[in-house]
Design an enzyme around this catalytic site. Structure first.
Site, PDB file in Angstrom:
ATOM      1  N   ARG A 103       3.433  46.389  36.616  1.00 39.21           N
ATOM      2  CA  ARG A 103       3.144  45.295  35.691  1.00 39.21           C
ATOM      3  C   ARG A 103       4.378  44.965  34.855  1.00 39.21           C
ATOM      4  O   ARG A 103       4.978  45.838  34.244  1.00 39.21           O
ATOM      5  CB  ARG A 103       1.986  45.689  34.752  1.00 39.21           C
ATOM      6  CG  ARG A 103       1.782  44.762  33.545  1.00 39.21           C
ATOM      7  CD  ARG A 103       1.101  43.463  33.935  1.00 39.21           C
ATOM      8  NE  ARG A 103       0.981  42.557  32.794  1.00 39.21           N
ATOM      9  CZ  ARG A 103      -0.028  42.532  31.939  1.00 39.21           C
ATOM     10  NH1 ARG A 103      -1.018  43.406  32.066  1.00 39.21           N
ATOM     11  NH2 ARG A 103      -0.060  41.650  30.957  1.00 39.21           N
ATOM     12  N   ARG A 112      -0.572  38.867  37.591  1.00 37.48           N
ATOM     13  CA  ARG A 112      -0.195  40.247  37.294  1.00 37.48           C
ATOM     14  C   ARG A 112      -0.718  41.195  38.362  1.00 37.48           C
ATOM     15  O   ARG A 112      -1.774  40.956  38.963  1.00 37.48           O
ATOM     16  CB  ARG A 112      -0.727  40.662  35.928  1.00 37.48           C
ATOM     17  CG  ARG A 112      -2.229  40.565  35.782  1.00 37.48           C
ATOM     18  CD  ARG A 112      -2.644  40.424  34.336  1.00 37.48           C
ATOM     19  NE  ARG A 112      -2.131  39.207  33.761  1.00 37.48           N
ATOM     20  CZ  ARG A 112      -2.329  38.815  32.489  1.00 37.48           C
ATOM     21  NH1 ARG A 112      -3.014  39.575  31.691  1.00 37.48           N
ATOM     22  NH2 ARG A 112      -1.832  37.691  32.044  1.00 37.48           N
ATOM     23  N   ASP A 115      -3.949  44.565  35.021  1.00 41.31           N
ATOM     24  CA  ASP A 115      -4.166  44.332  33.588  1.00 41.31           C
ATOM     25  C   ASP A 115      -5.217  45.333  33.124  1.00 41.31           C
ATOM     26  O   ASP A 115      -6.333  45.339  33.649  1.00 41.31           O
ATOM     27  CB  ASP A 115      -4.658  42.895  33.379  1.00 41.31           C
ATOM     28  CG  ASP A 115      -4.644  42.475  31.925  1.00 41.31           C
ATOM     29  OD1 ASP A 115      -4.012  43.178  31.106  1.00 41.31           O
ATOM     30  OD2 ASP A 115      -5.250  41.437  31.600  1.00 41.31           O
ATOM     31  N   ASP A 117      -7.045  46.270  29.806  1.00 41.75           N
ATOM     32  CA  ASP A 117      -7.288  45.841  28.428  1.00 41.75           C
ATOM     33  C   ASP A 117      -8.207  46.831  27.721  1.00 41.75           C
ATOM     34  O   ASP A 117      -9.334  47.075  28.183  1.00 41.75           O
ATOM     35  CB  ASP A 117      -7.938  44.451  28.392  1.00 41.75           C
ATOM     36  CG  ASP A 117      -6.923  43.341  28.500  1.00 41.75           C
ATOM     37  OD1 ASP A 117      -5.734  43.588  28.196  1.00 41.75           O
ATOM     38  OD2 ASP A 117      -7.315  42.216  28.882  1.00 41.75           O
TER      39      ASP A 117
END
Length: 202
Positions: A103, A112, A115, A117
């Site tokens: 990334r 991407r 990810d 989060d």
């Protein structure tokens, strides 16, 4: 309702629910691990290898790219973790794993490889309710370019995103947002039906 009262079973259960650490995963590009689906599987393995206990992994879902037109569609998922460290330490772990999988944080909302989060850590509100509200209410155009310079929890966009809430409902349906008072299921069911229909199990 007061929490932590000795001998009150319901309070103990509520505290257990709110101890969840919730992470959303997404990928729409090939990585060193392979396809987006293979990348998310590898990310889960790396998270487990980091000493984190994974309580549950959601199904994998095909979801439209957000924002529309920004790239290929995504594979999304969510995990429920048991974590004894700080939220900042958890975020650092996730960023390290993202880097391990290639990334590069170049464009906000860009394509991407992966990810990861951090969506919530129990019922913590960081850095405070006022700052959280400012980011939650940020106009869409500003969201495209502005990013907080500190960790904001819960994730200020979680209640708006079907690609987050649908997988989260698999692993933490009863988690309650500490400010809105809504559960994951309630937030999911408040979304537009068309948006929910676009999140399809693989």
């Amino acid at each position: 309702m007061p929490q932590g009262t000795p001998g009150v079973k319901r309070d103990v259960q509520l505290m257990q629910i709110r101890s969840d650490t919730l992470v959303a995963l997404g990928s729409n590009q090939q990585s060193s691990a392979g396809t987006p689906e293979e990348t998310l599987k590898r990310a889960c393995a790396l998270i487990a290898d980091s000493g984190v206990v994974i309580r549950a992994i959601s199904r994998f879902y095909a979801t439209p790219c957000f924002p529309a037109g920004a790239g290929p569609d995504y594979v999304n998922a969510a995990i429920n973790l048991e974590w004894s460290g700080s939220p900042e330490e958890m975020l650092a772990t996730l960023h390290r794993i993202e880097a391990d999988l290639g990334r590069a944080r170049v464009h906000r909302w860009g394509q991407r490889t992966v990810d990861l989060d951090l969506i919530a850590v129990g019922d913590r509100v960081l850095p405070d309710a006022e700052t959280y509200a400012q980011w939650r209410d940020l106009p869409l155009e500003e969201q495209r370019s502005a990013a907080p310079d500190q960790l904001v929890l819960p994730h200020p966009r979680m209640q708006d995103r079907a690609f987050v809430l649908v997988p989260l409902a698999d692993v933490a349906p009863d988690w309650v947002h500490p400010l809105s008072g809504l559960s994951v299921i309630e937030m999911r069911d408040a979304l537009n039906a068309a948006d929910l229909a676009e999140v399809r199990p693989l």
